[in-house]
Design a protein around this motif. Structure first.
Motif, PDB file in Angstrom:
ATOM      1  N   SER A  48      20.503   9.695   5.454  1.00 58.12           N
ATOM      2  CA  SER A  48      19.418   9.020   5.524  1.00 58.12           C
ATOM      3  C   SER A  48      18.692   9.604   6.179  1.00 58.12           C
ATOM      4  N   ALA A  49      18.671  11.111   6.129  1.00 58.64           N
ATOM      5  CA  ALA A  49      17.591  11.227   7.057  1.00 58.64           C
ATOM      6  C   ALA A  49      17.634  12.508   7.057  1.00 58.64           C
ATOM      7  N   CYS A  50      16.739  13.615   7.004  1.00 56.80           N
ATOM      8  CA  CYS A  50      16.354  15.216   6.250  1.00 56.80           C
ATOM      9  C   CYS A  50      16.526  15.886   7.983  1.00 56.80           C
ATOM     10  N   PRO A  55      11.265  22.235   3.382  1.00 51.84           N
ATOM     11  CA  PRO A  55      12.064  23.768   3.412  1.00 51.84           C
ATOM     12  C   PRO A  55      12.430  23.932   4.703  1.00 51.84           C
ATOM     13  N   GLY A  56      14.048  24.207   5.005  1.00 51.04           N
ATOM     14  CA  GLY A  56      14.889  24.459   6.058  1.00 51.04           C
ATOM     15  C   GLY A  56      15.342  23.358   6.652  1.00 51.04           C
ATOM     16  N   PHE A  57      14.992  22.340   5.484  1.00 52.83           N
ATOM     17  CA  PHE A  57      15.461  21.020   6.078  1.00 52.83           C
ATOM     18  C   PHE A  57      16.605  20.461   4.414  1.00 52.83           C
ATOM     19  N   SER A  58      17.589  19.149   4.906  1.00 53.97           N
ATOM     20  CA  SER A  58      18.381  19.311   4.174  1.00 53.97           C
ATOM     21  C   SER A  58      18.711  17.638   4.107  1.00 53.97           C
ATOM     22  N   PHE A  59      18.927  17.079   3.212  1.00 55.34           N
ATOM     23  CA  PHE A  59      18.649  15.183   3.547  1.00 55.34           C
ATOM     24  C   PHE A  59      20.355  14.332   3.731  1.00 55.34           C
ATOM     25  N   THR A 101      14.867   6.007   0.566  1.00 53.65           N
ATOM     26  CA  THR A 101      15.670   7.533  -0.255  1.00 53.65           C
ATOM     27  C   THR A 101      14.668   8.701   0.092  1.00 53.65           C
ATOM     28  N   CYS A 102      15.029   9.552   0.870  1.00 51.31           N
ATOM     29  CA  CYS A 102      14.365  10.874  -0.057  1.00 51.31           C
ATOM     30  C   CYS A 102      14.883  11.327  -0.781  1.00 51.31           C
ATOM     31  N   THR A 103      14.269  11.785  -1.397  1.00 45.31           N
ATOM     32  CA  THR A 103      14.578  12.814  -2.840  1.00 45.31           C
ATOM     33  C   THR A 103      14.272  14.695  -2.356  1.00 45.31           C
ATOM     34  N   THR A 131       0.824  -0.596   0.378  1.00 43.68           N
ATOM     35  CA  THR A 131      -0.021   0.176   0.204  1.00 43.68           C
ATOM     36  C   THR A 131       1.097   1.305   0.309  1.00 43.68           C
ATOM     37  N   CYS A 132       0.243   2.433  -0.100  1.00 43.22           N
ATOM     38  CA  CYS A 132       0.984   3.774   0.185  1.00 43.22           C
ATOM     39  C   CYS A 132       0.970   4.200   0.827  1.00 43.22           C
ATOM     40  N   GLN A 133       2.856   4.866   1.178  1.00 44.08           N
ATOM     41  CA  GLN A 133       2.532   5.896   2.952  1.00 44.08           C
ATOM     42  C   GLN A 133       3.188   7.010   2.415  1.00 44.08           C
ATOM     43  N   THR A 134       2.887   8.316   3.039  1.00 46.25           N
ATOM     44  CA  THR A 134       3.684   9.970   2.461  1.00 46.25           C
ATOM     45  C   THR A 134       5.221   8.878   3.028  1.00 46.25           C
ATOM     46  N   CYS A 135       5.627   9.820   2.066  1.00 46.34           N
ATOM     47  CA  CYS A 135       7.356   9.933   2.453  1.00 46.34           C
ATOM     48  C   CYS A 135       7.913  10.186   4.117  1.00 46.34           C
ATOM     49  N   SER A 136       6.433  11.153   4.382  1.00 45.76           N
ATOM     50  CA  SER A 136       7.629  12.051   5.891  1.00 45.76           C
ATOM     51  C   SER A 136       6.994  10.322   6.874  1.00 45.76           C
ATOM     52  N   SER A 137       6.008   9.659   6.666  1.00 49.39           N
ATOM     53  CA  SER A 137       5.920   8.771   7.268  1.00 49.39           C
ATOM     54  C   SER A 137       6.638   7.754   7.530  1.00 49.39           C
ATOM     55  N   PHE A 138       7.888   7.492   7.088  1.00 49.90           N
ATOM     56  CA  PHE A 138       9.025   6.930   6.378  1.00 49.90           C
ATOM     57  C   PHE A 138      10.287   7.505   7.053  1.00 49.90           C
ATOM     58  N   ILE A 139      10.947   9.007   6.418  1.00 48.84           N
ATOM     59  CA  ILE A 139      11.147   9.570   6.962  1.00 48.84           C
ATOM     60  C   ILE A 139      11.062  10.760   7.138  1.00 48.84           C
ATOM     61  N   SER A 140      10.910  11.370   8.219  1.00 51.11           N
ATOM     62  CA  SER A 140      10.892  13.007   9.007  1.00 51.11           C
ATOM     63  C   SER A 140      11.005  14.123   8.318  1.00 51.11           C
ATOM     64  N   ASP A 141      10.372  14.580   7.799  1.00 54.38           N
ATOM     65  CA  ASP A 141       9.930  15.677   7.767  1.00 54.38           C
ATOM     66  C   ASP A 141      10.998  15.491   5.952  1.00 54.38           C
ATOM     67  N   CYS A 142      10.416  14.759   4.765  1.00 58.28           N
ATOM     68  CA  CYS A 142      10.792  14.523   3.594  1.00 58.28           C
ATOM     69  C   CYS A 142       9.566  14.420   2.529  1.00 58.28           C
ATOM     70  N   LEU A 143       9.451  15.663   2.217  1.00 57.12           N
ATOM     71  CA  LEU A 143       8.419  15.399   0.835  1.00 57.12           C
ATOM     72  C   LEU A 143       8.036  14.298  -0.468  1.00 57.12           C
ATOM     73  N   LEU A 144       9.548  14.104  -1.037  1.00 58.18           N
ATOM     74  CA  LEU A 144       9.588  13.346  -2.172  1.00 58.18           C
ATOM     75  C   LEU A 144      10.590  12.578  -1.514  1.00 58.18           C
ATOM     76  N   CYS A 145      10.158  11.145  -2.211  1.00 61.58           N
ATOM     77  CA  CYS A 145      11.064   9.398  -1.607  1.00 61.58           C
ATOM     78  C   CYS A 145      11.433   8.758  -3.234  1.00 61.58           C
ATOM     79  N   SER A 146      12.119   7.945  -3.329  1.00 64.25           N
ATOM     80  CA  SER A 146      12.269   7.197  -4.401  1.00 64.25           C
ATOM     81  C   SER A 146      11.543   6.108  -3.794  1.00 64.25           C
TER      82      SER A 146
END
Length: 142
Positions: free
Chosen positions: A119-121, A112-116, A106-108, A87-102
């Motif tokens: 393996s974490a934002c 805003p205000g965070f960098s990868f 892996t956060c891509t 099933t699908c869950q938001t990227c941020s449910s796997f990696i905190s403060d992640c908007l997009l992930c592959s």
């Protein structure tokens, strides 16, 4: 009268074998069928709910872009990743403060205000004191 015995892919024999009719004319959204009442494949973004119905993946699987059936997602919408239960869950449910992930690890793109990093934002202020916007370890604005 000439009778038909086979049809091209995407078509099924009509009643009395008098001709061939496009699968989607008798079964909405059906790409290929074994008869005018049995669909065998659906287009991208759809799955067979039963032999006579192609159903959008998102009807039973939220934020699913492609599925193999109505309970198994294979590709998620942007901003979502597959769970172990398909099933699908938001990227941020796997990696905190992640908007997009592959994928779920892996956060891509971080919020805003965070960098990868590692393996974490992480907050930009961790890299440079007073930084508001960053890209990787580079501060873009203070």
């Amino acid at each position: 009268t000439t009778l038909c015995s086979t049809c091209y892919n995407g078509y099924a024999l009509t009643a009395g074998n008098l001709g061939c009719d496009k699968c989607s004319n008798t079964i909405p959204d059906c790409v290929s069928c074994s008869s005018s009442t049995v669909c065998t494949s659906c287009p991208y973004g759809y799955a067979l709910a039963n032999p006579t119905t192609c159903q959008l993946c998102t009807v039973t699987l939220s934020n699913c872009k492609q599925c193999t059936n109505t309970t198994r997602c294979t590709y998620c919408d942007s901003g979502y990743a597959l769970t172990s239960g398909n099933t699908c869950q938001t990227c941020s449910s796997f990696i905190s403060d992640c908007l997009l992930c592959s994928n779920s690890t892996t956060c891509t793109k971080c919020t805003p205000g965070f960098s990868f990093s590692s393996s974490a934002c992480t907050p930009c202020t961790t890299t440079v004191v007073g930084c508001k916007s960053c890209l990787a370890a580079d501060c873009l604005s203070c």
